[in-house]
Design a protein around this motif. Sequence first.
Motif, PDB file in Angstrom:
ATOM      1  N   LEU A  53      -1.748  -7.186   0.687  1.00 14.82           N
ATOM      2  CA  LEU A  53      -2.069  -5.852   0.188  1.00 14.82           C
ATOM      3  C   LEU A  53      -1.376  -4.808   1.047  1.00 14.82           C
ATOM      4  O   LEU A  53      -1.504  -4.811   2.276  1.00 14.82           O
ATOM      5  N   VAL A  54      -0.647  -3.914   0.409  1.00 10.48           N
ATOM      6  CA  VAL A  54      -0.006  -2.800   1.103  1.00 10.48           C
ATOM      7  C   VAL A  54      -0.926  -1.589   1.039  1.00 10.48           C
ATOM      8  O   VAL A  54      -1.248  -0.994   2.067  1.00 10.48           O
ATOM      9  N   VAL A  55      -1.364  -1.216  -0.188  1.00 14.11           N
ATOM     10  CA  VAL A  55      -2.286  -0.097  -0.374  1.00 14.11           C
ATOM     11  C   VAL A  55      -3.136  -0.330  -1.623  1.00 14.11           C
ATOM     12  O   VAL A  55      -2.734  -1.056  -2.534  1.00 14.11           O
ATOM     13  N   GLU A  56      -4.296   0.313  -1.639  1.00 15.03           N
ATOM     14  CA  GLU A  56      -5.152   0.338  -2.824  1.00 15.03           C
ATOM     15  C   GLU A  56      -5.782   1.715  -2.898  1.00 15.03           C
ATOM     16  O   GLU A  56      -6.208   2.262  -1.878  1.00 15.03           O
ATOM     17  N   THR A  57      -5.825   2.274  -4.109  1.00  8.37           N
ATOM     18  CA  THR A  57      -6.391   3.609  -4.278  1.00  8.37           C
ATOM     19  C   THR A  57      -6.772   3.826  -5.739  1.00  8.37           C
ATOM     20  O   THR A  57      -6.457   3.012  -6.597  1.00  8.37           O
ATOM     21  N   ALA A  58      -7.415   4.932  -5.992  1.00  9.48           N
ATOM     22  CA  ALA A  58      -7.852   5.265  -7.349  1.00  9.48           C
ATOM     23  C   ALA A  58      -7.242   6.577  -7.813  1.00  9.48           C
ATOM     24  O   ALA A  58      -6.623   7.307  -7.035  1.00  9.48           O
ATOM     25  N   ASN A  59      -7.459   6.869  -9.073  1.00  8.39           N
ATOM     26  CA  ASN A  59      -7.116   8.152  -9.669  1.00  8.39           C
ATOM     27  C   ASN A  59      -7.962   9.216  -8.972  1.00  8.39           C
ATOM     28  O   ASN A  59      -9.168   9.030  -8.812  1.00  8.39           O
ATOM     29  N   SER A  60      -7.340  10.312  -8.556  1.00 14.01           N
ATOM     30  CA  SER A  60      -8.088  11.384  -7.896  1.00 14.01           C
ATOM     31  C   SER A  60      -7.729  12.749  -8.468  1.00 14.01           C
ATOM     32  O   SER A  60      -7.718  13.744  -7.752  1.00 14.01           O
ATOM     33  N   VAL A  61      -7.452  12.791  -9.762  1.00 16.24           N
ATOM     34  CA  VAL A  61      -7.065  14.039 -10.414  1.00 16.24           C
ATOM     35  C   VAL A  61      -8.174  15.076 -10.291  1.00 16.24           C
ATOM     36  O   VAL A  61      -7.943  16.203  -9.853  1.00 16.24           O
ATOM     37  N   VAL A  62      -9.388  14.694 -10.674  1.00 19.49           N
ATOM     38  CA  VAL A  62     -10.489  15.654 -10.724  1.00 19.49           C
ATOM     39  C   VAL A  62     -10.912  16.077  -9.319  1.00 19.49           C
ATOM     40  O   VAL A  62     -10.960  17.266  -9.012  1.00 19.49           O
ATOM     41  N   ASP A  63     -11.188  15.108  -8.449  1.00 19.23           N
ATOM     42  CA  ASP A  63     -11.658  15.482  -7.115  1.00 19.23           C
ATOM     43  C   ASP A  63     -10.550  16.093  -6.264  1.00 19.23           C
ATOM     44  O   ASP A  63     -10.811  16.927  -5.405  1.00 19.23           O
ATOM     45  N   GLY A  64      -9.284  15.761  -6.539  1.00 21.84           N
ATOM     46  CA  GLY A  64      -8.169  16.341  -5.800  1.00 21.84           C
ATOM     47  C   GLY A  64      -7.600  17.594  -6.425  1.00 21.84           C
ATOM     48  O   GLY A  64      -6.715  18.231  -5.855  1.00 21.84           O
ATOM     49  N   GLN A  65      -8.088  17.930  -7.624  1.00 25.05           N
ATOM     50  CA  GLN A  65      -7.623  19.116  -8.349  1.00 25.05           C
ATOM     51  C   GLN A  65      -6.102  19.123  -8.501  1.00 25.05           C
ATOM     52  O   GLN A  65      -5.438  20.149  -8.298  1.00 25.05           O
ATOM     53  N   CYS A  66      -5.546  17.939  -8.873  1.00 23.54           N
ATOM     54  CA  CYS A  66      -4.104  17.824  -9.022  1.00 23.54           C
ATOM     55  C   CYS A  66      -3.806  16.856 -10.164  1.00 23.54           C
ATOM     56  O   CYS A  66      -4.154  15.673 -10.102  1.00 23.54           O
ATOM     57  N   SER A  67      -3.161  17.353 -11.213  1.00 24.60           N
ATOM     58  CA  SER A  67      -2.953  16.575 -12.436  1.00 24.60           C
ATOM     59  C   SER A  67      -2.094  15.333 -12.257  1.00 24.60           C
ATOM     60  O   SER A  67      -2.144  14.433 -13.083  1.00 24.60           O
ATOM     61  N   HIS A  68      -1.308  15.248 -11.207  1.00 27.66           N
ATOM     62  CA  HIS A  68      -0.477  14.059 -11.042  1.00 27.66           C
ATOM     63  C   HIS A  68      -1.057  13.036 -10.063  1.00 27.66           C
ATOM     64  O   HIS A  68      -0.397  12.078  -9.693  1.00 27.66           O
ATOM     65  N   ASN A  69      -2.311  13.180  -9.687  1.00 25.88           N
ATOM     66  CA  ASN A  69      -2.963  12.240  -8.781  1.00 25.88           C
ATOM     67  C   ASN A  69      -3.513  11.017  -9.523  1.00 25.88           C
ATOM     68  O   ASN A  69      -4.649  10.615  -9.332  1.00 25.88           O
ATOM     69  N   HIS A  70      -2.678  10.417 -10.358  1.00 31.15           N
ATOM     70  CA  HIS A  70      -3.071   9.193 -11.050  1.00 31.15           C
ATOM     71  C   HIS A  70      -3.068   8.041 -10.046  1.00 31.15           C
ATOM     72  O   HIS A  70      -2.390   8.107  -9.011  1.00 31.15           O
ATOM     73  N   ALA A  71      -3.785   6.981 -10.347  1.00 28.75           N
ATOM     74  CA  ALA A  71      -3.897   5.848  -9.425  1.00 28.75           C
ATOM     75  C   ALA A  71      -2.529   5.302  -9.032  1.00 28.75           C
ATOM     76  O   ALA A  71      -2.265   5.045  -7.851  1.00 28.75           O
ATOM     77  N   GLU A  72      -1.643   5.145 -10.024  1.00 26.33           N
ATOM     78  CA  GLU A  72      -0.318   4.603  -9.736  1.00 26.33           C
ATOM     79  C   GLU A  72       0.473   5.536  -8.819  1.00 26.33           C
ATOM     80  O   GLU A  72       1.122   5.081  -7.867  1.00 26.33           O
ATOM     81  N   MET A  73       0.448   6.820  -9.105  1.00 30.71           N
ATOM     82  CA  MET A  73       1.192   7.805  -8.310  1.00 30.71           C
ATOM     83  C   MET A  73       0.625   7.868  -6.890  1.00 30.71           C
ATOM     84  O   MET A  73       1.389   7.956  -5.917  1.00 30.71           O
ATOM     85  N   ASN A  74      -0.699   7.822  -6.769  1.00 32.37           N
ATOM     86  CA  ASN A  74      -1.329   7.815  -5.450  1.00 32.37           C
ATOM     87  C   ASN A  74      -0.923   6.575  -4.663  1.00 32.37           C
ATOM     88  O   ASN A  74      -0.628   6.652  -3.463  1.00 32.37           O
TER      89      ASN A  74
END
Length: 181
Positions: A53-74
């Motif tokens: 495992l290199v990294v794992e993360t989730a979509n954070s658009v709403v809590d990060g207030q940023c439309s491109h914070n999709h899980a893949e992009m993060n």
Amino acid sequence: MSQADVVANEPVDAAKVAKAEKIILGLQARLPVYTAKGAGPFVAAIYDSQGNLVVETANSVVDGQCSHNHAEMNAIRLAEEKLGTYDLGPHHLSLYVTAEPCVMCMGGIMWSGIEAVYYGVPSKRVEEITGFDEGYKPDWQEAFRERGITVYGNIAVEAGEKVLQQYMDEGRVVYKPERDK
């Protein structure tokens, strides 16, 4: 869906599907950890060619207030930060995600150097369950194949659909831009 329902842009390799199913089911199972922090409903992880495992993360658009914070992009951003590079190609990485990448994430994947993508719930079902617009993506898997990116999809779909439906049933927010029509 069964393994027979898996889609791929190469002849289906049962070992790759089995590995992806294990990883994607794990990502789906960890969604509550992310939703407790205000993230979700999509989770992504990047692994190296040795299965680390290199990294794992989730979509954070709403809590990060940023439309491109999709899980893949993060996940791509975190992997680039961790590895100290904008080009992930030399690292021979695979991206695993709980749902089919949207049009924005496909661009990020293509330009990042990721070599393989494994996804769970297909876009049509994501749209039906959440109302999120996945975007226009004709023949994307073939376009990825032409660029040397392997794609496998429709992995652990039923479990993923249940996770998405539960997220929606809890009244959680899924990003959708509001427009006058």
